[in-house]
Design a protein around this motif. Structure first.
Motif, mmCIF file in Angstrom:
data_model
loop_
_atom_site.group_PDB
_atom_site.id
_atom_site.type_symbol
_atom_site.label_atom_id
_atom_site.label_comp_id
_atom_site.label_asym_id
_atom_site.label_seq_id
_atom_site.Cartn_x
_atom_site.Cartn_y
_atom_site.Cartn_z
ATOM 1 N N HIS A 119 -5.840 2.581 -4.080
ATOM 2 C CA HIS A 119 -5.968 1.287 -3.354
ATOM 3 C C HIS A 119 -6.691 1.453 -2.006
ATOM 4 O O HIS A 119 -7.446 2.377 -1.823
ATOM 5 N N GLU A 169 1.591 0.304 0.249
ATOM 6 C CA GLU A 169 1.315 1.439 -0.647
ATOM 7 C C GLU A 169 0.024 2.156 -0.278
ATOM 8 O O GLU A 169 -0.016 3.382 -0.203
ATOM 9 N N HIS A 214 -0.443 7.640 -5.845
ATOM 10 C CA HIS A 214 0.057 6.266 -5.770
ATOM 11 C C HIS A 214 1.542 6.261 -5.451
ATOM 12 O O HIS A 214 2.199 7.308 -5.474
ATOM 13 N N HIS A 215 2.046 5.041 -5.188
ATOM 14 C CA HIS A 215 3.490 4.797 -5.119
ATOM 15 C C HIS A 215 3.780 3.600 -6.008
ATOM 16 O O HIS A 215 2.939 2.726 -6.176
HETATM 17 ZN ZN LIG Z 1 -0.840 2.092 -6.899
#
Ligand SMILES: [Zn+2]
Length: 355
Positions: free
Chosen positions: A64, A80, A133-134
């Motif tokens: 992102h 995030e 990522h989270h």
């Molecule tokens: Zn993500």
């Protein structure tokens, strides 16, 4: 007045008794891993791991960012994209200190289209792609779910499944979840998951379209109430990066079989095609693990343990281009990197082996 003093005194004594009797443990939000807790321990570990990481080309994709900042905790405090970037930058630092060559999809808060991420990774000669990522749960109101999960592409029954991705996922999962004190979730026994669980038959495009071994890490849930207390703590983000770093070092330490085609072995006679490969690995080859595919079908072969040579004969081969694939496992349990070549047969007698 006297009565008031007396009552206050009683309250104070009661409070003292309560505090002294209370055995409720203070639970830390996180702890310093012993090999990270101070600079000298960290440097010692990095020196040790540089034996396996030096010269490795690693692509880190911080998920992102830029216009894509919508994934947030309920309070809006944990974003995030920002947590991903902090973990990614710290991972870059540790890997570079260990002598790795690191490529990044972004090093600041900016928009990077998905296609740019895998195209960049495919072009620059990196060996491994790691997307950071989270996670978030399926239901918005769920602020309980929290675990560490790592995704690899496809399922082990699919031709497009590359078992080395699963190996990398296992190594990173073990060390990342360990330093975070997080479990691996209830959908898997070891915290690794096929991306087909999320998008059946397709998976994540960053994993599907990356030509090199690739994994996608969901370090924790940014929506979790518990993670809300620590994901914005930069010290904790360093520990997360340390877990990924340790997993990668241990993965490379276990090695992997190298597959080498033997040019002189390639022959065709009356439609019978012969070819051979040598399998190289310091820890030795698990001979039961070898798989050889011709034209996307698994075929028979012979394996000579002393020379580590795999040989095969395919009958009735007509003109055409045939994909060839080899998979092998070393004695430490690591698979070879994806090995996909082509044999081209023309005029019944002309043969060519191409990358
Ligand atoms: Zn993500």
């Amino acid at each position: 007045m006297r009565k008031a003093i007396f009552i206050n005194l009683i309250s104070f004594v009661l409070l003292l008794i309560l505090v002294s009797c209370s055995s409720a443990p203070v639970i830390p939000l996180y702890e310093y891993p012993p090999d990270w807790k101070n600079l000298s321990e960290r440097e010692k570990t990095i020196r040790e791991y540089s034996k396996y990481l030096s010269g490795r080309k690693i692509f880190i994709d911080a998920g992102h960012g830029g216009e894509d900042r919508k994934n947030k905790s309920a309070s809006g405090e944990i974003i995030e994209a920002d947590v991903n970037l902090r973990v990614a930058m710290n991972l870059k630092k540790y890997l570079m200190e260990a002598g790795s060559i690191v490529y990044m999809s972004r090093e600041e808060d900016k928009t990077v289209p998905l296609a740019d991420r895998f195209e960049h990774a495919n072009k620059n000669g990196a060996e491994i792609f790691i997307s950071i990522h989270h996670n978030a749960p399926a239901k918005n109101e769920d602020d309980y779910s929290d675990y560490t999960s790592i995704y690899y592409h496809a399922k082990d029954t699919n031709y497009e499944y590359e078992p080395c991705n699963h190996d990398i996922a296992r190594y990173i999962e073990r060390d990342l979840s360990y330093v975070m004190h997080n479990p691996g979730g209830l959908g898997s026994f070891d915290g690794t998951y096929s991306d087909y669980n999320i998008y059946p038959g397709e998976g994540f495009s960053v994993l599907r379209k990356t030509n090199i071994p690739a994994v996608l890490i969901e370090c924790a849930f940014h929506t979790s109430r518990f993670e809300g207390f620590r994901l914005n703590d930069e010290q904790f983000n360093r520990i997360q990066a340390w877990g990924i770093f340790r997993g990668l070092a241990k993965y490379f330490r276990a090695g992997r079989p190298e597959i080498v085609f033997i040019p002189d072995s390639l022959q065709i006679q009356n439609g019978a095609l012969r070819f051979s490969f040598t399998l190289k690995d310091q820890s030795g080859i698990n001979s039961k693990s070898i798989q050889l595919f011709f034209n996307k079908k698994e075929i028979e072969f012979s394996y000579d343990k002393f020379s580590s040579i795999v040989s095969t004969v395919v009958d009735s081969v007509s003109d055409g281009a045939y994909p060839v694939r080899v998979i092998a496992l070393n004695k430490n349990g690591n698979h070879s990197f994806p090995y996909h070549k082509k044999i081209i047969v023309s005029d019944s007698t002309k043969i060519e082996f191409v990358d």
